[in-house]
Write an enzyme that holds these catalytic residues in place. Structure first.
Site, PDB file in Angstrom:
ATOM      1  N   GLY A   1       0.839  -1.192   0.000  1.00 54.02           N
ATOM      2  CA  GLY A   1       0.000   0.000   0.000  1.00 54.02           C
ATOM      3  C   GLY A   1       0.874   1.242   0.000  1.00 54.02           C
ATOM      4  N   LYS A   2       0.313   2.384  -0.276  1.00 54.57           N
ATOM      5  CA  LYS A   2       1.054   3.653  -0.188  1.00 54.57           C
ATOM      6  C   LYS A   2       0.066   4.799  -0.161  1.00 54.57           C
ATOM      7  CE  LYS A   2       5.465   4.903  -0.220  1.00 54.57           C
ATOM      8  NZ  LYS A   2       6.630   4.104   0.193  1.00 54.57           N
TER       9      LYS A   2
END
Ligand code: NAD
Length: 414
Positions: free
Chosen positions: A104-105
């Protein structure tokens, strides 16, 4: 032709790997896209009394192996495509490290250098409130990235804990020690890189005791990489920061350079060393080169001039794709970013595990676990690269994609 976005590049790398490992086209179709991308608009009351709305994102690429994991950056140039690409790279980094987490980011389009601490706190709390429905200690666990640190993580954790009605330290990592951070997190990326260099040196027949190294970027990653390499007896002959570099053929005292930088703001003018440019640093005659500053430092224009036998990517993306090929032809081993700097996310994983257990490990325990994890990850990649006769970057991709696809198949996604 429109300029390629980071997301176009991430998909290209995935497609290149797919050909090498003969990836199931159904898996490729799923992996091309993030599972979910949330865009949010965050109203913040600024110090002048006016409301300003900031744009933010959270991209969740793949959670076949476990909850999404990845940092949150604050920068004026954040784009949705960048955040999507970074989330895909996190999927590969977690996978290659062998940890049970996905990719994720997140990011907020803002310039934190022009904001007061109060404005930053209101922005951070507003962002976390806006994404709170999709994050959680079992769903998606953010961490620091460009321009965020333990301070923002403490605000995030506090905000999320308010909604839950109890403390949820495991919702973010990279927290200060007093509120559930892990021992060994600060040094972790440099230490992990050093462990991979030790393994690579054995394969290349380099004796670290008699070796020399040059380190570009003397921040968190560069400093700890240099310190751990020095502890193996390697001479650090050159280091640099954004203001320039220094060289001493007899080796620099890394602790003394760190003290000097803390006092003066730069490594430049360190007594007894010759001044060099960042370009010269990269081309220094040495055994090990560690680019630990920015992306795209080694490219078609200078790849041919690299003299090191081994390059370990401390930074994300310091070697451009066209340079990879040149280095491979020259017989230079590259330890790619998703492997070389995976010590950071791996220790974030340890922090999360400690938070879930509410039981904390000593520095020695963290180091022992990290070293074992990095040795295993390096050797998996090395074997894969040899098996397919490909460079270490594609070897790392192949390991990472294989593991994610196995999980997707077992779970019946394909
Ligand atoms: P940092 O801000 O602590 O240090 C960066 C260093 O690079 C500073 O010394 C700075 O002066 C130097 N620098 C900036 N521009 C430069 C230039 N043009 N030439 C030479 N040096 C320059 O950052 P960091 O945490 O050490 O991160 C460095 C890189 O490693 C980034 O690409 C980051 O994404 C990556 N990374 C960091 C971690 C981590 O745990 N810190 C984990 C994985 C990857």
């Amino acid at each position: 032709m429109a300029k390629k976005t980071p997301y176009d590049m991430a998909v290209e790398q995935l497609e290149k790997c797919a050909k090498i490992i003969d990836l199931d086209p159904n898996a490729l179709e799923i992996l091309r896209y993030p599972n979910r991308v949330l865009s949010v608009y965050i109203p913040v009351r600024m110090d002048n009394g006016k409301i300003k709305v900031f744009k933010g994102y959270r991209s969740q690429h793949n959670n076949a192996l476990g909850p999404y994991k990845g940092g949150i950056r604050y920068h004026p140039d954040v784009t949705i495509e960048e955040v999507m690409a970074l989330s895909m790279w996190m999927t590969w980094k977690c996978s290659v490290a062998g940890i049970p987490l996905g990719g994720g980011k997140g990011g907020i389009v803002c310039n934190p250098k022009e904001m007061s601490v109060g404005e930053l706190e209101r922005l951070s709390r507003g962002y976390f409130a806006a994404i709170s429905r999709i994050v959680g200690d079992k769903e998606d666990i953010p961490a620091p990235d460009v321009n965020t640190s333990g301070r923002e993580m403490a605000w995030f954790m506090d905000e999320y804990s308010k909604y839950s009605g109890y403390n949820v330290p495991g919702v973010v990592t990279g927290k200060p020690l007093d509120i559930g951070g892990s021992e060994g997190r600060t040094e972790a990326t440099g230490r992990g890189l050093w462990v991979t260099v030790c393994e690579a040196a054995k394969k290349k027949g380099i004796s670290l005791k008699n070796a020399t190294a040059a380190v570009q970027g003397f921040g968190n990653v560069g400093l700890y990489s240099a310190l751990f390499l020095s502890s193996s007896g390697t001479k650090i002959v050159a280091v640099s920061d954004s203001k320039g570099g220094i060289y001493n053929k007899d080796g620099l005292n890394v602790n003394a350079v760190a003290d000097f930088k803390a006092k003066t703001g730069s490594v430049v003018n360190f007594p007894g060393a010759k001044s060099i440019t960042n370009e010269e640093l990269l081309e220094t005659a040495c055994d090990i080169l560690i680019p630990a500053a920015l992306e795209n430092q080694i490219n078609a224009s200078n790849a041919d001039k690299i003299k090191a036998k081994l390059v370990a990517e401390g930074a994300n993306g310091p070697i451009a794709p066209e340079a990879d090929e040149i280095l491979f032809q020259k017989g230079i081993m590259v330890i790619p970013d998703i492997l070389a700097n995976a010590g950071g996310v791996s220790t974030s994983y340890f922090e999360w595990v400690q938070n879930l257990q509410n039981y904390y490990w000593t520095l020695e325990e963290v180091r022992t676990k990290l070293d074992a994890l990095m040795v295993k990850a390096f050797n998996n990649v090395y074997e894969k690269a040899n098996k397919h006769k490909i460079d270490m970057r594609m070897g790392a991709y192949a390991c990472a994609v294989d593991r994610v696809v196995r999980a997707m198949k077992l779970r019946g996604w394909i």
